[in-house]
Design an enzyme around this catalytic site. Sequence first.
Site, short mmCIF file in Angstrom:
data_model
loop_
_atom_site.label_atom_id
_atom_site.label_comp_id
_atom_site.label_asym_id
_atom_site.label_seq_id
_atom_site.Cartn_x
_atom_site.Cartn_y
_atom_site.Cartn_z
N HIS A 83 0.84 -1.21 0.00
CA HIS A 83 0.00 0.00 0.00
C HIS A 83 0.87 1.25 0.00
O HIS A 83 0.58 2.23 -0.69
CB HIS A 83 -0.87 0.06 1.27
CG HIS A 83 -1.89 -1.03 1.38
ND1 HIS A 83 -1.84 -1.99 2.35
CD2 HIS A 83 -3.00 -1.28 0.65
CE1 HIS A 83 -2.87 -2.79 2.24
NE2 HIS A 83 -3.60 -2.40 1.21
N GLY A 140 -2.92 -1.91 -6.83
CA GLY A 140 -1.83 -2.88 -6.93
C GLY A 140 -2.20 -4.04 -7.86
O GLY A 140 -3.34 -4.50 -7.88
N LEU A 178 2.72 -9.32 -0.84
CA LEU A 178 2.25 -8.64 0.38
C LEU A 178 0.73 -8.50 0.31
O LEU A 178 0.16 -8.14 -0.72
CB LEU A 178 2.92 -7.27 0.52
CG LEU A 178 4.43 -7.31 0.74
CD1 LEU A 178 4.95 -5.90 1.00
CD2 LEU A 178 4.84 -8.23 1.88
N SER A 224 -2.80 -7.78 3.22
CA SER A 224 -3.26 -7.58 4.60
C SER A 224 -3.60 -8.92 5.24
O SER A 224 -3.47 -9.10 6.45
CB SER A 224 -4.49 -6.69 4.62
OG SER A 224 -4.20 -5.48 3.96
#
Length: 283
Positions: A36, A150, A187, A189
């Site tokens: 992010h 992303g 990556l 969350s």
Amino acid sequence: MIIRTAAELENFVGHQRQNGKSIGFVPTMGALHAGHISLVEQSVNENDFTVVSVFVNPTQFNNPTDLATYPRDEEADIRLLAKAHADAVFLPAVEEIYPGGVEGRNRHEFQLGTAAEVMEGKFRPGHFQGVAEVVSRLFALVRPTRAYFGEKDFQQIAVIKNMVASEGIDVEIIACPIKRADDGLALSSRNALLTPEQRAVAPEIHKALADSVEYARQHSVRATHDTVVEHLDALPFLNVEYFEIVDARTLLPVEEWDESPSVVGCITVYCGNVRLIDNIRYK
Ligand code: PAF
């Protein structure tokens, strides 16, 4: 600057717009990580002002447990965004995005094309309508010059581009490369939900995809697909939900490598109960 209401946000961006400033926008669901932050940094470099939203959007979750367990850490998010020089952080309550509440909201059917029907669209019914709903609402409030997403969510970018075209929204959609941990895991969350044992095996997803690029030079699309799925399914905790090798422009499956000039493999794998997605370019 922390903004919690739609009215305050409209006021803030209206002021910037009047002064002819460009506005970069990074929509997120929080639990922020370096992926992010790379979007925020790119936006800060390319625009006069950067707005970041942190909102776990209930309408894009088709599984209530997934929504309830989605990681949240508002304080850490605010700290990271201040460090990344975001100018405004929008942290709305549900009513600010859906006046009248989620149940009582006006529903609008977005025209998202076939890109929304395959892969995530098949396994998460209603997911992309929910994404389109929240992103269009946020775009209406922020009125960004550019919005940053992303490429881990490769399909989401295609669907948002279709939404922007069909709704006639004037914004440039910027796709940014996947950020990975040192061991290759994309990556996300959701990585925070993995146990240490699951986290140790999760990098195999990217490794299998990366190895398959070499394998694909000598083998068919079908054989490449099967070798990735068989390899991952044989590992502890991992269970492939789908792996599709598709035309990167239409997201429709290809049967031969020379069917399209740009081909991407999109995968969703359960690692225990945690749903992880990733993708790889073949050409
Ligand atoms: O990619 C995400 O985090 C979400 O789908 C988005 C774009 C912030 C919409 O809720």
